[in-house]
Design a protein around this motif. Structure first.
Motif, PDB file in Angstrom:
ATOM      1  N   PRO A  57      39.461  12.720  -2.865  1.00  0.00           N
ATOM      2  CA  PRO A  57      39.389  13.539  -4.068  1.00  0.00           C
ATOM      3  C   PRO A  57      39.958  14.940  -3.851  1.00  0.00           C
ATOM      4  CG  PRO A  57      37.232  13.401  -3.033  1.00  0.00           C
ATOM      5  CD  PRO A  57      38.125  12.476  -2.265  1.00  0.00           C
ATOM      6  N   ASN A  58      40.398  15.528  -4.939  1.00  0.00           N
ATOM      7  CA  ASN A  58      40.846  16.922  -4.933  1.00  0.00           C
ATOM      8  C   ASN A  58      39.901  17.733  -5.797  1.00  0.00           C
ATOM      9  OD1 ASN A  58      43.215  16.487  -3.406  1.00  0.00           O
ATOM     10  ND2 ASN A  58      44.225  15.684  -5.217  1.00  0.00           N
ATOM     11  N   TYR A  59      39.636  18.966  -5.380  1.00  0.00           N
ATOM     12  CA  TYR A  59      38.711  19.824  -6.111  1.00  0.00           C
ATOM     13  C   TYR A  59      39.306  21.203  -6.332  1.00  0.00           C
ATOM     14  CZ  TYR A  59      35.081  16.432  -4.900  1.00  0.00           C
ATOM     15  OH  TYR A  59      34.338  15.287  -4.758  1.00  0.00           O
ATOM     16  N   LEU A  60      38.917  21.788  -7.447  1.00  0.00           N
ATOM     17  CA  LEU A  60      39.164  23.204  -7.674  1.00  0.00           C
ATOM     18  C   LEU A  60      38.395  23.969  -6.597  1.00  0.00           C
ATOM     19  CD1 LEU A  60      40.238  25.365  -9.757  1.00  0.00           C
ATOM     20  CD2 LEU A  60      37.984  25.179 -10.843  1.00  0.00           C
ATOM     21  N   ASP A  61      39.017  24.983  -6.041  1.00  0.00           N
ATOM     22  CA  ASP A  61      38.387  25.689  -4.926  1.00  0.00           C
ATOM     23  C   ASP A  61      36.979  26.187  -5.259  1.00  0.00           C
ATOM     24  OD1 ASP A  61      41.352  27.292  -3.491  1.00  0.00           O
ATOM     25  OD2 ASP A  61      40.474  25.301  -3.214  1.00  0.00           O
ATOM     26  N   SER A  62      36.782  26.661  -6.470  1.00  0.00           N
ATOM     27  CA  SER A  62      35.503  27.280  -6.823  1.00  0.00           C
ATOM     28  C   SER A  62      34.364  26.271  -6.960  1.00  0.00           C
ATOM     29  CB  SER A  62      35.636  28.084  -8.120  1.00  0.00           C
ATOM     30  OG  SER A  62      35.993  27.245  -9.195  1.00  0.00           O
ATOM     31  N   VAL A  63      34.673  24.988  -6.965  1.00  0.00           N
ATOM     32  CA  VAL A  63      33.613  23.977  -7.093  1.00  0.00           C
ATOM     33  C   VAL A  63      33.419  23.179  -5.813  1.00  0.00           C
ATOM     34  CG1 VAL A  63      34.129  23.782  -9.545  1.00  0.00           C
ATOM     35  CG2 VAL A  63      35.003  22.044  -7.973  1.00  0.00           C
ATOM     36  N   LYS A  64      34.259  23.424  -4.827  1.00  0.00           N
ATOM     37  CA  LYS A  64      34.125  22.692  -3.563  1.00  0.00           C
ATOM     38  C   LYS A  64      32.751  22.938  -2.955  1.00  0.00           C
ATOM     39  CE  LYS A  64      39.016  22.543  -2.272  1.00  0.00           C
ATOM     40  NZ  LYS A  64      40.061  23.033  -1.343  1.00  0.00           N
ATOM     41  N   GLY A  65      32.128  21.849  -2.506  1.00  0.00           N
ATOM     42  CA  GLY A  65      30.795  21.947  -1.928  1.00  0.00           C
ATOM     43  C   GLY A  65      29.679  21.878  -2.948  1.00  0.00           C
ATOM     44  N   ARG A  66      30.031  21.979  -4.228  1.00  0.00           N
ATOM     45  CA  ARG A  66      29.006  21.911  -5.283  1.00  0.00           C
ATOM     46  C   ARG A  66      29.185  20.690  -6.192  1.00  0.00           C
ATOM     47  NH1 ARG A  66      28.871  25.617  -9.097  1.00  0.00           N
ATOM     48  NH2 ARG A  66      31.083  26.176  -9.009  1.00  0.00           N
ATOM     49  N   PHE A  67      30.420  20.310  -6.416  1.00  0.00           N
ATOM     50  CA  PHE A  67      30.720  19.179  -7.291  1.00  0.00           C
ATOM     51  C   PHE A  67      31.216  17.998  -6.473  1.00  0.00           C
ATOM     52  CE2 PHE A  67      31.898  21.657 -11.443  1.00  0.00           C
ATOM     53  CZ  PHE A  67      30.704  22.358 -11.340  1.00  0.00           C
ATOM     54  N   THR A  68      30.881  16.797  -6.945  1.00  0.00           N
ATOM     55  CA  THR A  68      31.348  15.578  -6.288  1.00  0.00           C
ATOM     56  C   THR A  68      31.857  14.608  -7.341  1.00  0.00           C
ATOM     57  OG1 THR A  68      29.697  15.839  -4.537  1.00  0.00           O
ATOM     58  CG2 THR A  68      30.747  13.690  -4.758  1.00  0.00           C
ATOM     59  N   ILE A  69      33.098  14.193  -7.176  1.00  0.00           N
ATOM     60  CA  ILE A  69      33.669  13.201  -8.091  1.00  0.00           C
ATOM     61  C   ILE A  69      33.626  11.831  -7.433  1.00  0.00           C
ATOM     62  CG2 ILE A  69      36.048  13.546  -7.281  1.00  0.00           C
ATOM     63  CD1 ILE A  69      36.954  13.118 -10.196  1.00  0.00           C
ATOM     64  N   GLN A  81      29.305  14.711 -10.380  1.00  0.00           N
ATOM     65  CA  GLN A  81      27.996  15.278 -10.054  1.00  0.00           C
ATOM     66  C   GLN A  81      28.182  16.764  -9.816  1.00  0.00           C
ATOM     67  OE1 GLN A  81      24.884  13.839  -9.891  1.00  0.00           O
ATOM     68  NE2 GLN A  81      24.119  15.908  -9.527  1.00  0.00           N
ATOM     69  N   MET A  82      27.469  17.557 -10.589  1.00  0.00           N
ATOM     70  CA  MET A  82      27.608  19.006 -10.502  1.00  0.00           C
ATOM     71  C   MET A  82      26.278  19.614 -10.064  1.00  0.00           C
ATOM     72  SD  MET A  82      29.870  19.739 -13.944  1.00  0.00           S
ATOM     73  CE  MET A  82      28.549  19.291 -15.056  1.00  0.00           C
ATOM     74  N   ASP A  83      26.268  20.185  -8.897  1.00  0.00           N
ATOM     75  CA  ASP A  83      25.064  20.799  -8.344  1.00  0.00           C
ATOM     76  C   ASP A  83      25.257  22.305  -8.206  1.00  0.00           C
ATOM     77  OD1 ASP A  83      24.909  17.954  -6.161  1.00  0.00           O
ATOM     78  OD2 ASP A  83      23.744  18.289  -7.989  1.00  0.00           O
ATOM     79  N   ASN A  84      24.141  23.001  -8.094  1.00  0.00           N
ATOM     80  CA  ASN A  84      24.173  24.459  -7.944  1.00  0.00           C
ATOM     81  C   ASN A  84      25.106  25.090  -8.978  1.00  0.00           C
ATOM     82  OD1 ASN A  84      23.679  26.996  -6.877  1.00  0.00           O
ATOM     83  ND2 ASN A  84      25.188  26.790  -5.238  1.00  0.00           N
ATOM     84  N   LEU A  85      24.885  24.744 -10.210  1.00  0.00           N
ATOM     85  CA  LEU A  85      25.754  25.220 -11.277  1.00  0.00           C
ATOM     86  C   LEU A  85      25.657  26.724 -11.433  1.00  0.00           C
ATOM     87  CD1 LEU A  85      25.187  22.281 -13.712  1.00  0.00           C
ATOM     88  CD2 LEU A  85      27.433  23.132 -13.047  1.00  0.00           C
ATOM     89  N   LYS A  86      26.779  27.331 -11.760  1.00  0.00           N
ATOM     90  CA  LYS A  86      26.872  28.766 -11.940  1.00  0.00           C
ATOM     91  C   LYS A  86      27.278  29.093 -13.370  1.00  0.00           C
ATOM     92  CE  LYS A  86      28.308  29.380  -7.124  1.00  0.00           C
ATOM     93  NZ  LYS A  86      29.322  29.961  -6.208  1.00  0.00           N
ATOM     94  N   LEU A  87      27.029  30.328 -13.760  1.00  0.00           N
ATOM     95  CA  LEU A  87      27.365  30.743 -15.114  1.00  0.00           C
ATOM     96  C   LEU A  87      28.837  30.469 -15.424  1.00  0.00           C
ATOM     97  CD1 LEU A  87      25.484  34.167 -15.357  1.00  0.00           C
ATOM     98  CD2 LEU A  87      24.744  31.932 -16.203  1.00  0.00           C
ATOM     99  N   GLU A  88      29.692  30.674 -14.443  1.00  0.00           N
ATOM    100  CA  GLU A  88      31.128  30.511 -14.664  1.00  0.00           C
ATOM    101  C   GLU A  88      31.563  29.054 -14.785  1.00  0.00           C
ATOM    102  OE1 GLU A  88      29.630  32.244 -12.247  1.00  0.00           O
ATOM    103  OE2 GLU A  88      30.647  32.009 -10.300  1.00  0.00           O
TER     104      GLU A  88
END
Length: 115
Positions: A57-69, A81-88
């Motif tokens: 998988p490829n990820y946007l840098d700002s979601v690496k380590g938090r999102f899993t496709i 799967q989106m974990d540790n969600l942030k306002l942005e």
């Protein structure tokens, strides 16, 4: 008739989790890449994560380590799967399925992260 049915969006507090799903049906040609994009108000649509069948998988840098496709090829379904969600991370999230003939898009599901 091609359908991409998305689900799983909603309102969540910062630090929380959500899981998006997108089930594709009616696509006659081979599905290659499945992914998720997002579009925040006033901003361009951006690739969040994508996965090629059998590939990494490829990820946007700002979601690496938090999102899993992930994807289930038997069900033509892709998950985010989106974990540790942030306002942005607040945005409308769109499922994207690239087949041999063209790319298909879901209708979008809204994700709102509150403080």
């Amino acid at each position: 008739q091609v359908q991409l049915v998305e689900s799983g969006g909603g309102l969540v507090q910062a630090g929380g989790s959500l899981r998006l799903s997108c089930a594709a049906s009616g696509i006659s040609f081979g599905i290659r890449t499945m992914g998720w994009y997002r579009q925040a108000p006033g901003k361009e649509r951006t690739l969040v994560a994508a996965i090629i069948s059998g590939g990494r998988p490829n990820y946007l840098d700002s979601v690496k380590g938090r999102f899993t496709i992930s994807r289930d090829n038997a069900k033509n379904t892709v998950y985010l799967q989106m974990d540790n969600l942030k306002l942005e991370d607040t945005a409308v999230y769109y499922c994207s399925v690239a087949a041999s003939d063209r790319t298909y898009w879901g209708q979008g599901t809204r994700v709102t992260v509150s403080s």
